[in-house]
Scaffold this motif. Structure first.
Motif, PDB file in Angstrom:
ATOM      1  N   UNK A 218     -15.894   9.215  14.025  1.00 41.22           N
ATOM      2  CA  UNK A 218     -16.284   7.960  15.083  1.00 41.22           C
ATOM      3  C   UNK A 218     -17.916   6.999  14.234  1.00 41.22           C
ATOM      4  N   UNK A 219     -18.993   8.228  13.082  1.00 44.22           N
ATOM      5  CA  UNK A 219     -20.187   7.743  12.981  1.00 44.22           C
ATOM      6  C   UNK A 219     -19.979   6.592  11.599  1.00 44.22           C
ATOM      7  N   UNK A 220     -18.868   7.051  11.187  1.00 41.63           N
ATOM      8  CA  UNK A 220     -18.262   5.567  10.389  1.00 41.63           C
ATOM      9  C   UNK A 220     -17.046   4.981   9.770  1.00 41.63           C
ATOM     10  N   UNK A 221     -16.951   3.492   9.533  1.00 41.86           N
ATOM     11  CA  UNK A 221     -16.192   2.761   9.913  1.00 41.86           C
ATOM     12  C   UNK A 221     -15.389   2.579   8.437  1.00 41.86           C
ATOM     13  N   UNK A 222     -13.911   2.035   9.210  1.00 34.52           N
ATOM     14  CA  UNK A 222     -12.978   1.572   7.659  1.00 34.52           C
ATOM     15  C   UNK A 222     -13.138   0.418   7.316  1.00 34.52           C
ATOM     16  N   UNK A 223     -14.135   0.588   6.160  1.00 33.01           N
ATOM     17  CA  UNK A 223     -13.967  -0.921   5.363  1.00 33.01           C
ATOM     18  C   UNK A 223     -12.629  -1.795   4.969  1.00 33.01           C
ATOM     19  N   UNK A 224     -12.078  -0.659   3.874  1.00 33.74           N
ATOM     20  CA  UNK A 224     -11.286  -1.787   3.360  1.00 33.74           C
ATOM     21  C   UNK A 224      -9.899  -0.533   2.796  1.00 33.74           C
ATOM     22  N   UNK A 225      -9.293  -0.749   1.346  1.00 34.69           N
ATOM     23  CA  UNK A 225      -8.069  -0.102   1.685  1.00 34.69           C
ATOM     24  C   UNK A 225      -8.295  -0.727   0.080  1.00 34.69           C
ATOM     25  N   UNK A 226      -8.161  -0.180  -1.277  1.00 29.29           N
ATOM     26  CA  UNK A 226      -7.831   0.071  -2.581  1.00 29.29           C
ATOM     27  C   UNK A 226      -6.957   0.590  -3.338  1.00 29.29           C
ATOM     28  N   UNK A 227      -5.380  -0.639  -3.113  1.00 29.32           N
ATOM     29  CA  UNK A 227      -4.747   0.128  -4.288  1.00 29.32           C
ATOM     30  C   UNK A 227      -5.107   0.477  -5.441  1.00 29.32           C
ATOM     31  N   UNK A 228      -4.573   1.115  -6.226  1.00 29.97           N
ATOM     32  CA  UNK A 228      -4.901   1.703  -7.471  1.00 29.97           C
ATOM     33  C   UNK A 228      -3.366   1.853  -8.446  1.00 29.97           C
ATOM     34  N   UNK A 229      -3.193   1.096  -9.351  1.00 29.47           N
ATOM     35  CA  UNK A 229      -1.413   2.107  -9.986  1.00 29.47           C
ATOM     36  C   UNK A 229      -1.702   0.732 -11.103  1.00 29.47           C
TER      37      UNK A 229
ATOM     38  N   UNK B 225       0.967  -1.040  -0.012  1.00 34.45           N
ATOM     39  CA  UNK B 225      -0.206   0.122   0.370  1.00 34.45           C
ATOM     40  C   UNK B 225       0.926   1.310  -0.235  1.00 34.45           C
ATOM     41  N   UNK B 226       2.198   1.060   0.270  1.00 33.73           N
ATOM     42  CA  UNK B 226       3.083   1.947   0.283  1.00 33.73           C
ATOM     43  C   UNK B 226       3.200   2.553  -0.856  1.00 33.73           C
ATOM     44  N   UNK B 227       3.866   1.812  -1.765  1.00 32.99           N
ATOM     45  CA  UNK B 227       4.575   1.979  -3.245  1.00 32.99           C
ATOM     46  C   UNK B 227       3.000   1.982  -4.082  1.00 32.99           C
ATOM     47  N   UNK B 228       1.999   1.727  -4.060  1.00 32.43           N
ATOM     48  CA  UNK B 228       1.173   1.961  -5.225  1.00 32.43           C
ATOM     49  C   UNK B 228       0.298   3.598  -5.360  1.00 32.43           C
ATOM     50  N   UNK B 229       0.501   3.960  -5.884  1.00 33.84           N
ATOM     51  CA  UNK B 229       0.336   5.520  -6.008  1.00 33.84           C
ATOM     52  C   UNK B 229      -0.797   6.033  -5.509  1.00 33.84           C
ATOM     53  N   UNK B 230      -1.680   5.670  -5.685  1.00 28.38           N
ATOM     54  CA  UNK B 230      -2.657   6.120  -4.928  1.00 28.38           C
ATOM     55  C   UNK B 230      -3.361   4.967  -3.789  1.00 28.38           C
ATOM     56  N   UNK B 231      -4.005   5.459  -2.694  1.00 30.64           N
ATOM     57  CA  UNK B 231      -4.753   4.570  -1.444  1.00 30.64           C
ATOM     58  C   UNK B 231      -5.610   4.986  -1.692  1.00 30.64           C
ATOM     59  N   UNK B 232      -7.123   3.438  -2.764  1.00 31.34           N
ATOM     60  CA  UNK B 232      -8.317   4.946  -1.499  1.00 31.34           C
ATOM     61  C   UNK B 232      -9.261   3.690  -0.932  1.00 31.34           C
ATOM     62  N   UNK B 233      -9.118   4.713   0.606  1.00 30.97           N
ATOM     63  CA  UNK B 233     -10.111   3.822   1.638  1.00 30.97           C
ATOM     64  C   UNK B 233     -10.963   4.108   1.937  1.00 30.97           C
ATOM     65  N   UNK B 234     -12.451   3.018   2.008  1.00 30.47           N
ATOM     66  CA  UNK B 234     -12.967   2.906   1.681  1.00 30.47           C
ATOM     67  C   UNK B 234     -13.798   2.865   3.007  1.00 30.47           C
ATOM     68  N   UNK B 235     -14.838   4.142   3.322  1.00 32.40           N
ATOM     69  CA  UNK B 235     -15.501   4.417   4.685  1.00 32.40           C
ATOM     70  C   UNK B 235     -17.656   4.038   4.600  1.00 32.40           C
ATOM     71  N   UNK B 236     -17.749   3.337   5.763  1.00 35.62           N
ATOM     72  CA  UNK B 236     -18.696   2.959   5.572  1.00 35.62           C
ATOM     73  C   UNK B 236     -19.809   4.053   7.427  1.00 35.62           C
ATOM     74  N   UNK B 237     -21.080   4.629   6.374  1.00 31.89           N
ATOM     75  CA  UNK B 237     -22.040   4.993   7.509  1.00 31.89           C
ATOM     76  C   UNK B 237     -22.187   4.108   8.390  1.00 31.89           C
ATOM     77  N   UNK B 238     -22.212   4.072   9.272  1.00 27.44           N
ATOM     78  CA  UNK B 238     -22.747   2.696  10.604  1.00 27.44           C
ATOM     79  C   UNK B 238     -24.220   2.877  10.999  1.00 27.44           C
ATOM     80  N   UNK B 239     -25.232   4.143  10.700  1.00 25.04           N
ATOM     81  CA  UNK B 239     -26.323   4.067  10.856  1.00 25.04           C
ATOM     82  C   UNK B 239     -26.994   3.771   9.955  1.00 25.04           C
TER      83      UNK B 239
END
Lengths: 154, 224
Positions: B180-191, B116-130
């Motif tokens: 706090x009302x969002x959850x981190x779901x995943x990180x998507x590396x792109x390049x 993840x450190x070497x990908x040009x872009x990381x997209x961090x996907x978050x989700x609303x808990x409610x």
């Protein structure tokens, strides 16, 4: 406020139902979502008792709290390089693990293990992973892995 | 576009997608990035709640920290699997001792998620808990991103290691100021991938699909 003491049977049956529901929802991934269960208790009861940066002393401080509070009848540990073996006797929550095992669910969380891990992480910044919970003849044998201290930024 | 061409294009993209962990230094264009995020925006969600939010991370220092958190998570998880011998069981089919050792070392070191450190872009996907369907909604959005990136000739990897453990998720939330009302779901590396990758094996439809009730294969072995 209702301040009657709860029966252990009631607490453990609710804990079992919660754990089983969570396992049914998340399967083997459930274990990673409960690694901080016990944190409030840790901050309130255990952290104030930790007076040393020594690994053995930190673990012992948590063991003393758990036995003094009657949560376990006895707890001991052995550090073997990066492996931490913990033996828990007479844990109040043992019935939960027993019921889960009867349903073919791998036990996936353990409060004594979490408290020890939280203590080591908080005081020494060393990540800890609970690798195994084995229930044998009324005793829980836990296997934890100790890692090198984390960089301050992470 | 003709219907047949469309079917072929979709089928191609689905089959062409790979999990890419090595990228060139070539940046991802803003046009491509927008196409990927727009694909995510068009995903289905329960009650049309659209609970997904995205953080585009390009800053090298932040990516380095994401890589470190991912490596830490993977390292802990795989080391636990190793010390309990479950990893040996999982790879018992790999008979070459040297290769087995290399796989074990790579997994337990956590390096498998450090990219993840070497990908040009990381997209961090978050989700609303409610909302009711958070994991499903965000997963649909992520798959849309992966497919669009593939169509654009880009590589991606859906990485859960930096946030599967609640302790690591908390680190990412602190790092990126996720509320706090969002959850981190995943990180998507792109390049841009450094090389083509072969497809990973898939179970056959014979093994996967049941007829009417669980137990009877819908497809015969030879059909699948």
């Amino acid at each position: 406020m209702n301040d009657r003491k709860l029966s252990l049977g009631y607490i453990n049956s609710v804990l079992y139902d919660l754990e089983k529901a969570f396992w049914d929802e998340r399967g083997r991934g459930a274990r990673f979502r409960v690694t901080t269960v016990g944190r409030e208790y840790f901050l309130d009861k255990c952290l104030p008792k930790i007076q040393s940066q020594d690994l053995d002393a930190i673990i012992k401080a948590v063991e003393d709290v758990l036995t003094e509070e009657g949560i376990v009848l006895g707890q001991s540990h052995l550090v073997e390089d990066r492996l931490l073996h913990i033996r828990v006797e007479g844990c109040l929550h043992q019935d939960v693990e027993r019921k889960l095992a009867a349903k073919d669910v791998e036990p996936f969380t353990c409060i004594p293990a979490n408290l020890v891990a939280l203590a080591i992480e908080q005081v020494l910044r060393r990540p800890v992973e609970l690798a195994e919970i084995k229930l044998e003849d009324g005793v829980c044998n836990l296997l934890l892995v100790l890692f090198e201290p984390r960089d301050a930024d992470v | 576009m003709e219907r047949n061409e469309l079917i072929q294009a979709v089928d191609f993209v689905i089959h062409e997608r790979r999990s890419i962990r090595q990228y060139t230094d070539e940046p991802v264009s803003e046009e491509d990035l927008r196409m990927i995020l727009e694909a995510a925006r068009q995903a289905p969600s329960g009650e049309n709640a659209q609970p997904w939010r995205f953080i585009v991370v390009k800053d090298p220092e932040t990516r380095k920290l994401l890589g470190a958190i991912g490596a830490g998570g993977s390292g802990r998880r795989f080391t636990a699997e190793f010390v309990t011998k479950q990893m040996h069981e999982r790879f018992k089919g790999l008979e070459d001792e040297e290769k087995r050792k290399a796989v074990f070392e790579k997994l337990t070191s956590g390096n498998v998620s450090a990219f993840l450190a070497d990908a040009p872009v990381d997209i961090v996907v978050c989700g609303k808990k409610k909302v009711w369907d958070l994991p499903y909604d965000t997963s649909a959005a992520i798959e849309n991103m992966l497919l669009m990136a593939t169509a654009l000739g880009l590589g991606t990897c859906w990485v859960i290691a930096p946030c599967i453990d609640i302790r690591d998720e908390e680190r990412i939330k602190r790092l990126l100021d996720v509320p706090e009302d969002y959850k981190v779901i995943s990180v998507i590396s792109v390049g841009h991938p450094t090389r083509p990758h072969r497809p990973r094996p898939r179970l056959s439809l014979h093994e996967l699909v049941h007829a009417e009730k669980w137990g009877t294969p819908y497809y015969k072995e030879e059909e699948a």
